[in-house]
Write a protein that holds these residues in place. Structure first.
Motif, short mmCIF file in Angstrom:
data_model
loop_
_atom_site.label_atom_id
_atom_site.label_comp_id
_atom_site.label_asym_id
_atom_site.label_seq_id
_atom_site.Cartn_x
_atom_site.Cartn_y
_atom_site.Cartn_z
N SER A 145 0.81 -1.21 0.00
CA SER A 145 0.00 0.00 0.00
C SER A 145 0.85 1.26 0.00
O SER A 145 0.32 2.36 0.02
N LEU A 179 0.00 9.77 -6.97
CA LEU A 179 -1.43 9.98 -6.79
C LEU A 179 -2.23 9.01 -7.66
O LEU A 179 -1.72 8.46 -8.64
N ASN A 180 -3.48 8.85 -7.35
CA ASN A 180 -4.33 7.93 -8.11
C ASN A 180 -4.71 8.50 -9.47
O ASN A 180 -5.37 7.83 -10.28
N ASP A 222 2.65 4.40 -1.23
CA ASP A 222 2.56 5.25 -2.41
C ASP A 222 3.52 6.42 -2.34
O ASP A 222 3.45 7.34 -3.16
N THR A 223 4.46 6.42 -1.38
CA THR A 223 5.31 7.58 -1.13
C THR A 223 6.76 7.17 -0.93
O THR A 223 7.04 6.16 -0.26
N SER A 234 -0.52 3.68 -6.18
CA SER A 234 -1.30 4.83 -5.76
C SER A 234 -2.39 4.41 -4.78
O SER A 234 -2.80 3.25 -4.73
N ASP A 235 -2.86 5.37 -4.01
CA ASP A 235 -3.78 5.09 -2.92
C ASP A 235 -5.05 4.37 -3.40
O ASP A 235 -5.58 3.52 -2.71
N LYS A 244 5.14 11.47 -3.90
CA LYS A 244 3.94 10.65 -3.76
C LYS A 244 3.30 10.38 -5.12
O LYS A 244 3.17 11.28 -5.95
#
Length: 823
Positions: free
Chosen positions: A17, A123-124, A19-20, A35-36, A121
């Motif tokens: 999980s 992003l979605n 994403d960063t 991504s989230d 990060k």
């Protein structure tokens, strides 16, 4: 042990999980960011057996890895281990053994005070964001540095405040993400528009934004899948879009392989990308195809798609005749258009001219724009700035009107400056037309009154005389010409009423297609037999001579690979031919359409090629007459229920006496791309002319490509030239239709070699059809081909425009379905 397993599972779940990237948690080879929302993945990737590695972003749930962004596209990581991390100055960087390969290279003041406040990060949306102050300040984002893909939510265009220019650049090849030769970027000058460039040369132009769409994308409709937004103000010129259904996965990209821009949509059931839209997709889409003051119309029905505006003529008639319209048109007699009685004429349903040097007035009405343009002698034309019907404004042109093309619908009206003589001709012609129509109405009223007054007996007498005249015309049509040994009196005649009944009065539902000759309809006779009716247009290039020629020829020919004629109809000005119905249509609908190609495996293509060859051998040698077809092409090969090929359309055929070898004609007919050089240039016709056409057709069947198609790596070359170049390199199999699975490579190479032998420049170097059949049917050693004829587009020497029968142009489809390879 159980506790350790639980800890391990929790660790794996947690790592999936992530994403960063933070200063203390870099990304190493083998690690990924997700991504989230789970839509995008970031990590190191490579292609095939390559040891070169890149950091990229791809779709998580698309089974074909599709990379939409690459960080180090021109600086790959070689065999050494790579790391994607946050550097001491707060930048994101890719390094290998302490050597920095790529960096975001921006100034991050906050990082000097607290490096741990900086993070990277995913992003979605697919955007990779470098931020400081614990996410409060964006220092850099991947959306500002696109590669070849335009994602939803991303901007393309220029930020005039910062000078940032967001544009797309193709990959060098399907496996090489380094910057390629194609770019897609905005031109902010005049009325802003987007261009696809090859190097510095424009290839395609979107046209300006006209309210709901781009002028050059007429099939772009109101938002139902995509919602586009265009901004043009003193601060920026940009476009962005969203997908209304979040379940749809779609991308816009520059494809360096085909040299096009494409909209692709992922189809989960079939596990493939569908090409929803592409540009350019035909010759008229090419920038400046017909030059200044030239109009490109792919559906004109003429032998050449380019024409000059009214009052203009080709600047170089020689090049125009050779089908090169790039030099455009000039005013006839160089007539003055400055305060000399000039005016404006309208172009209907067009892609408006290049607006790079135009001006936009958002408040003027179209009438005010016309008046202002007329007062300024430098103004060459004008058009509405908003075609949506929801606004006002106009675009005025102050340069040559270039890159104009017509659309069958959804185009825009544009007005160009014309001299007084041309305007007068146009106005007078409209006036004469209106006057003529008035006369016709008055005459019709008089005739109607007369008919009402005459007795019913007189009416029936009139009808009987009319029928007698038509019957006499039919009888006279088939009277033997001087010197003919026999006629086709055995061929059944049908009345127009019988054919109208069989085709539901030629309804659109029964229409199979149309071309320069007219239309073809499906029908059913009273006895239940299915038929195809070729209804010749009154202005068809096939006149009464060609019509009689086709009827008499086909009536006398009997062969499994020739279309069978059932009858004909001649009534008044109407001429119709009735053939046996071919349920599978024409060959071109299979070999040139992606959705149908897979139904033709290699063995079926061999059967089709051999069937055509045997049919041509019959025409040249085995029939009672020696017949030169003169228009052999994919659209003139019909396929019956069992996919047996049938040669059709004998309207242009020529009969030779038994010992005759060649003939010189001043009336050159045929289709560009299939005509032999000695015929196209000198009018010299022989059986070898058909052999040349057969060779082109055979290469098209093998490759699934049109001879007149586009080849981005060498736009001056056609299919024959492309095959020849690959043949010399020993790579001819590279151009074989990719839809063929497990083909016989040796047999394919043999067929390609025979095809190249058929398209030799000298007719003497080409085999006869009997030799072709023998070579294709045996394992004999074949001679080596020389360079074929007409392999460059500069050789568009084909046809006298006053006499040629052009091939049909394709109608603009709203979407194209194709299988796209992932990367």
């Amino acid at each position: 042990m159980i506790l350790r397993v639980l800890v391990l599972l929790l660790t794996v779940q947690f790592s999936c999980s992530i994403d960063t990237i933070t200063p203390t948690n870099p990304l190493k080879e083998g690690d990924i960011l997700i991504s989230d929302g789970g839509k995008y993945t970031l990590g190191f990737f490579s292609h095939g057996n390559s040891t070169l590695k890149y950091v990229g972003i791809w779709f998580t749930n698309v089974s074909i890895q599709t990379v939409v962004w690459v960080a180090n596209r021109d600086k790959p990581v070689h065999e050494l281990q790579g790391v994607f991390s946050i550097s001491e100055d707060g930048n994101a960087q890719i390094s290998s053994q302490k050597s920095v390969i790529w960096s975001t290279n921006v100034s991050i003041p906050a990082a000097k005070n607290n490096i741990n406040s900086t993070s990277l990060k995913l992003l979605n949306s697919g955007n990779l964001v470098l931020s400081s102050d614990n996410g409060k300040t964006i220092a850099w984002q991947s959306f500002d540095h696109a590669t070849d893909t335009f994602l939803p939510g991303m901007k393309l265009g220029i930020d005039k405040r910062t000078g940032l220019n967001r544009f797309l650049t193709s990959w060098s090849s399907i496996n090489d993400p380094s910057p390629g030769n194609y770019t897609f970027k905005v031109d902010p000058n005049g009325s802003p528009q987007f261009f696809l460039y090859q190097g510095s040369n424009p290839v395609w132009r979107s046209g300006p934004w006209i309210g709901q769409r781009w002028s050059g994308v007429p099939d772009m409709t109101k938002a139902y899948i995509f919602n586009y937004s265009f901004v043009s103000n003193p601060d920026e010129v940009s476009v962005t879009y969203d997908i209304l259904n979040p379940m749809i996965i779609s991308i816009f990209l520059v494809d360096g392989v085909s040299g096009t821009v494409q909209r692709r949509t992922w189809h989960e059931d079939s596990k493939r990308w569908i090409v929803f839209w592409t540009a350019p997709k035909e010759l008229c889409d090419q920038f400046g195809e017909c030059g200044a003051y030239g109009n490109c119309n792919p559906n004109s029905g003429n032998q050449y798609q380019c024409s000059c505006f009214s009052g203009y003529q080709p600047k170089s008639p020689k090049d125009w005749y050779l089908r090169d319209g790039s030099q455009g048109c000039i005013r006839e007699d160089n007539r003055s258009m400055c305060r000399n009685g000039e005016g404006f004429l309208k172009l209907t349903s067009v892609k408006i001219p290049d607006t790079s040097k135009a001006t936009v007035n958002k408040t003027s009405t179209l009438k005010q724009c016309e008046e202002a343009c007329l007062r300024n002698c430098s103004c060459t034309g004008y058009t509405a700035a908003d075609d949506s019907g929801e606004g006002s404004g106009c675009i005025s042109f102050y340069d040559q009107l270039t890159d104009v093309r017509m659309y069958p619908n959804q185009g825009q009206d544009a007005y160009f400056r014309a001299d007084a003589v041309t305007v007068a001709k146009y106005t007078n012609s409209k006036g004469r037309l209106a006057h003529k129509r008035l006369e016709e109405v008055l005459i019709a009223i008089g005739v109607l009154t007369f008919v009402i007054l005459i007795s019913s007996v007189g009416f029936f007498v009139y009808q009987k005389k009319k029928r007698d005249r038509e019957e006499e015309l039919e009888r006279s049509l088939w009277t033997k010409d001087a010197g003919e040994s026999d006629s086709s009196a055995e061929l059944p005649f049908y009345t127009r009423n019988e054919i109208a009944l069989a085709t539901d009065n030629f309804s659109l539902d029964k229409k199979l297609g149309e071309g320069g000759f007219g239309s073809v309809y499906k029908g059913q006779l009273r006895n239940g037999q299915e038929i195809a009716v070729k209804k010749l247009a009154p202005n068809s290039g096939q006149g009464i001579h060609e019509f009689k020629n086709e009827v008499r020829l086909i009536a006398k020919l009997q062969h499994r690979n020739l279309v069978k004629m059932i009858g004909c109809c001649v009534q008044g000005d109407e001429k119709m031919l009735i053939y046996e119905f071919m349920p599978n249509g024409s060959l071109d609908s299979f070999i040139f359409k992606e959705e149908n190609k897979s139904s033709l495996d290699w063995m079926k293509r061999v059967d089709i090629i051999m069937g055509i060859a045997r049919g041509m051998l019959y025409l040249h040698q085995d029939s009672r007459l020696k017949i030169i077809h003169r228009d052999l092409k994919a659209s003139n090969i019909l396929l019956d229920r069992d996919m047996v090929p049938k040669i059709s359309d004998f309207g242009m055929a020529r009969i030779f006496v038994s010992e005759q070898k060649e003939e010189n004609t001043t009336r050159v007919v045929g289709t560009y791309g299939y005509m032999a050089p000695e015929y196209a240039l000198e009018g010299m016709i022989s059986v070898k002319s058909d052999v040349f056409s057969f060779g082109v057709l055979m290469l098209e069947v093998i490759t699934g490509r049109k001879n007149s198609g586009l080849y981005p790596d060498n736009p001056s070359i056609n299919l024959v030239g492309h095959v020849w170049e690959l043949w010399k390199l020993g790579s001819a199999l590279d151009i074989v239709d990719p839809s063929l699975t497990d083909p016989d490579s040796d047999e394919i190479l043999k067929f390609m070699q025979v095809g190249l032998l058929c398209v030799q420049e000298s007719a003497d170097d080409r085999p006869t059809m009997s030799e072709v059949v023998f070579m294709l049917s045996t394992n004999m050693e074949l001679p080596s081909p020389n360079q074929p004829a007409f392999i460059h587009r500069g050789g568009r020497h084909s046809v006298d425009p006053s006499t040629s029968s052009a091939g049909a142009y394709s109608v603009n489809d709203l979407s194209i379905t194709a299988v796209v390879e992932g990367r």
